[in-house]
Design a protein around this motif. Sequence first.
Motif, PDB file in Angstrom:
ATOM      1  N   LYS A 383      -1.072   4.539  -1.208  1.00  0.00           N
ATOM      2  CA  LYS A 383      -0.732   5.084  -2.210  1.00  0.00           C
ATOM      3  C   LYS A 383       0.728   4.582  -2.594  1.00  0.00           C
ATOM      4  O   LYS A 383       1.608   4.775  -1.514  1.00  0.00           O
ATOM      5  N   PRO A 384       0.966   4.406  -3.836  1.00  0.00           N
ATOM      6  CA  PRO A 384       2.454   3.502  -3.920  1.00  0.00           C
ATOM      7  C   PRO A 384       3.538   4.721  -3.774  1.00  0.00           C
ATOM      8  O   PRO A 384       3.235   6.089  -4.233  1.00  0.00           O
ATOM      9  N   LYS A 385       4.576   4.477  -3.342  1.00  0.00           N
ATOM     10  CA  LYS A 385       5.720   5.552  -3.010  1.00  0.00           C
ATOM     11  C   LYS A 385       6.449   6.012  -4.484  1.00  0.00           C
ATOM     12  O   LYS A 385       6.423   4.840  -5.188  1.00  0.00           O
ATOM     13  N   ARG A 387       9.087   6.090  -6.889  1.00  0.00           N
ATOM     14  CA  ARG A 387      10.626   5.096  -6.874  1.00  0.00           C
ATOM     15  C   ARG A 387      11.523   6.261  -7.395  1.00  0.00           C
ATOM     16  O   ARG A 387      11.248   7.217  -8.565  1.00  0.00           O
TER      17      ARG A 387
END
Length: 567
Positions: A383-385, A387
């Motif tokens: 899962k993308p962090k 930003r």
Amino acid sequence: MSSGAIRTPVSQIIHNKDDQDAEEEPKKKSREDWRKAKELEEARKAGTAPAAVDEEGRDINPHIPQYISNAPWYYGSQGPTLKHQRPQHEDERGHLDNRAPKGLDTTRLVTKFRKGACENCGAMSHKRKDCLERPRKVQAKYAESIVVHDEHIVNDAAINYDEKRDRWSSYDPANHREIIEEYEKVEEAKRQLKAEKLKNDPDAEISDEEGNEDKYVDEVDMPGTKVDSKQRITVRNLRIREDTAKYLRNLDPNSAYYDPKTRSMRDNPNPQVPAEEAEFAGENFVRFSGDTTAQATAQLFAWEAHGKGVDVHLLAEPTKLELLQKEYEQKKEQFKSSTKTDIVEKYGGEEHLQVPSKSLLLAQTEEYVEYSRSGKVIKGIEKPKARSIYEEDVYINNHTTIWGSFWNAGRWGYKCCKSFIKNSYCVGMQEPEGYAEQQHSTTTMIAPPPPPPVEVADAEKQPPVESEVDSAPSSEDSSEDEESVPQTKKSKKKSKKREKKKKAKEQRKNKKKQKEVKEKEREIPEELDDRKRPYNSMYDVKAPTEEEIEEWKRKRTRTEDPMLQFI
């Protein structure tokens, strides 16, 4: 008893003290001065000495009491006077009836911009930041021609105490006439409506309840009181002494306001406590619980309906009002659904409305992700962090890592070049000064000491023990173990002594070498004359060491460095 003592205000004393630094402060009267003043006063009363004279040349009666003859300190008298007891002239009185003009000065029309005027509208009475007009497309400063009136500036110069504190200064009573005329117009309109009603329906009953709003105001009791007409006693709604006072529920001064006059606390003193656990949730809690909200919405609907011409009342016809409200809600929902269907038919997109609930959308996904025990992703996409709002991974000045990626000796730096200067230019991988020594010291501190050497030779040389030795008592075994322990300790001590001796020898050699080098540098051949000495003959030309190269790299100026001009 009249006295000619001058009562100077404190502010004037301070002011005079600042102006006259050289002069000393006024001295206190001595006993001799007081005696002379007393004798002069007695002589004036007896008539042997001339009377005191005021600023207008009039004699002051010496028999006038001191509380009359002494002027107040704020009057500002400079000597004996009775002026403060006499009626003042007209020019010294304050003119409370003077009215300063307000608004725009229409007597003068300005068509050109003047220096120091408002840049937006062109008026001289204010600046651009205080201008209340809308910002113009072409400001008055740059416009060829303008039409503007200046405002009247009120002069606040007051003569006396009353004029300075006049709260009705510059008020025109004629302004109140406008409010009276407005009320008269409303009353006239009400009379005309009543006349038209009677003309259309002669049998109609017209009451004065609408017009007389303040009819029952005097009969209303003050909140928190109960008046008994028989006993003529006002009873307060006193709290029971066993109950906790409302103002003690929360001692924070910024919490709910407590009115001590009516003993009421309308807001919740502890809003963070759940409603089920709260002992007291404020007196407004009763207003917003049960059917009170429904009653309030019904009353609001009745007012709106009456304003739009529907004859309905909440208390007189509650059933009719409820039916009307239900009918209105149904029609409102039908109108909303019809407009929604019309928009979907016209523009399309019905498939986007048929979506599952948010709980299903946010909870379930078709992406399969498998993690290891350490937390790394084995299968699927991580899962993308999220930003942050700040810039990330911004590399400046030829760096390949960000500032803060390297830490050593309590300082932050760049990992790519191991530089501790934040705005430095990257020159490649270079170990900072003292970094290797520190790393070596830390590794030596962390690494465990090597195991002591075991002397196995003696054990191998010993012949194999017979079966009789195995059957020996345990006391012999313990004595052998005790003998082996001191042997290992001795070997450790010997090895340490050897290492110390080696280190001492190496240090001596290094010191000798350094001394020889220094002596060679100091030695200058006496045979050579300074005039015949060749160029660069004072020192030996050697290849630069690694430390010198590193220092040169750090200190040399780089023309390609963008931060060179700020150094």
